[in-house]
Scaffold this motif. Structure first.
Motif, PDB file in Angstrom:
ATOM      1  N   THR A 196       0.728  -1.265   0.147  1.00 49.62           N
ATOM      2  CA  THR A 196       0.077  -0.162  -0.086  1.00 49.62           C
ATOM      3  C   THR A 196       0.622   1.242  -0.014  1.00 49.62           C
ATOM      4  O   THR A 196       0.733   2.223  -0.698  1.00 49.62           O
ATOM      5  N   ALA A 197       1.961   1.141   0.771  1.00 51.33           N
ATOM      6  CA  ALA A 197       2.800   2.508   1.050  1.00 51.33           C
ATOM      7  C   ALA A 197       3.415   2.631  -0.520  1.00 51.33           C
ATOM      8  O   ALA A 197       3.516   3.765  -0.887  1.00 51.33           O
ATOM      9  N   LYS A 229       2.917   5.920  -2.686  1.00 52.34           N
ATOM     10  CA  LYS A 229       4.082   6.613  -3.079  1.00 52.34           C
ATOM     11  C   LYS A 229       4.197   7.012  -4.736  1.00 52.34           C
ATOM     12  O   LYS A 229       4.528   8.075  -5.118  1.00 52.34           O
ATOM     13  N   ASP A 230       3.865   5.764  -5.253  1.00 54.22           N
ATOM     14  CA  ASP A 230       3.929   5.720  -6.749  1.00 54.22           C
ATOM     15  C   ASP A 230       2.750   6.933  -7.204  1.00 54.22           C
ATOM     16  O   ASP A 230       3.102   7.427  -8.244  1.00 54.22           O
ATOM     17  N   SER A 231       1.718   6.673  -6.609  1.00 53.08           N
ATOM     18  CA  SER A 231       0.552   7.577  -7.112  1.00 53.08           C
ATOM     19  C   SER A 231       1.091   9.225  -6.699  1.00 53.08           C
ATOM     20  O   SER A 231       0.772  10.018  -7.532  1.00 53.08           O
ATOM     21  N   PHE A 274       2.662  14.355  -8.847  1.00 58.18           N
ATOM     22  CA  PHE A 274       3.570  15.475  -9.008  1.00 58.18           C
ATOM     23  C   PHE A 274       4.319  15.615 -10.336  1.00 58.18           C
ATOM     24  O   PHE A 274       4.288  16.855 -10.790  1.00 58.18           O
ATOM     25  N   VAL A 275       4.545  14.495 -10.997  1.00 56.18           N
ATOM     26  CA  VAL A 275       4.926  14.708 -12.281  1.00 56.18           C
ATOM     27  C   VAL A 275       4.024  15.302 -13.309  1.00 56.18           C
ATOM     28  O   VAL A 275       4.156  15.939 -14.044  1.00 56.18           O
ATOM     29  N   ALA A 276       2.645  14.922 -13.272  1.00 55.51           N
ATOM     30  CA  ALA A 276       1.724  15.164 -13.952  1.00 55.51           C
ATOM     31  C   ALA A 276       1.564  16.919 -13.820  1.00 55.51           C
ATOM     32  O   ALA A 276       1.349  17.489 -14.622  1.00 55.51           O
ATOM     33  N   ALA A 277       1.427  17.114 -12.486  1.00 57.39           N
ATOM     34  CA  ALA A 277       1.416  18.799 -12.160  1.00 57.39           C
ATOM     35  C   ALA A 277       2.394  19.437 -12.802  1.00 57.39           C
ATOM     36  O   ALA A 277       2.303  20.677 -13.206  1.00 57.39           O
ATOM     37  N   ARG A 278       3.449  18.746 -12.651  1.00 59.06           N
ATOM     38  CA  ARG A 278       4.812  19.697 -13.134  1.00 59.06           C
ATOM     39  C   ARG A 278       4.832  19.938 -14.391  1.00 59.06           C
ATOM     40  O   ARG A 278       4.997  20.914 -15.146  1.00 59.06           O
TER      41      ARG A 278
END
Length: 130
Positions: free
Chosen positions: A67-68, A72-74, A79-83
């Motif tokens: 789950t962690a 973390k992957d999500s 973050f990458v999508a927002a950047r």
């Protein structure tokens, strides 16, 4: 000794816990009504502190790891999508790092020039007064 202290000495531990819970619940409800985001932030901070202080068992590690990893992957994907989206939008608007640096440099040059001219005018005004 106040009446409340006297009452609490005659209460059973269960009664004290129930009373304390009720009082805490009332305070929490008041806080939530007045500043819900502050209460949320406090709750998250308290939960993180408690989680950090508690030792993790092997079974918990084994169960939580998948789950962690997904969380973390999500988070990384978000973050990458927002950047990338932000960078794309800035490019569409014609705003680049070089253009931003140039704008800041021009602003600093203008401020420096304004300060120099102001200081010169102040010095001349002081000389003319004396």
């Amino acid at each position: 000794m106040t009446d409340r202290d006297f009452e609490s000495t005659q209460e059973s531990p269960r009664q004290r816990a129930i009373r304390t819970y009720g009082e805490a619940r009332g305070r929490a409800t008041d806080t939530l009504g007045q500043a819900p985001l502050l209460a949320l932030a406090g709750g998250i901070a308290a939960g993180a502190l408690i989680a950090a202080l508690l030792p993790r068992s092997e079974a918990e590690t084994r169960l939580v790891r998948p789950t962690a990893r997904r969380v973390k992957d999500s988070a990384r994907a978000a973050f990458v999508a927002a950047r990338d989206t932000g960078s794309q939008r800035l490019d569409e608007l014609g705003i680049s790092r070089a253009k931003g640096e140039e704008t800041i440099r021009n602003l600093l040059d203008g401020l420096t020039d304004a300060a120099r001219v102001s200081a010169k005018a102040a010095a001349e005004a002081a000389r003319n007064q004396g």
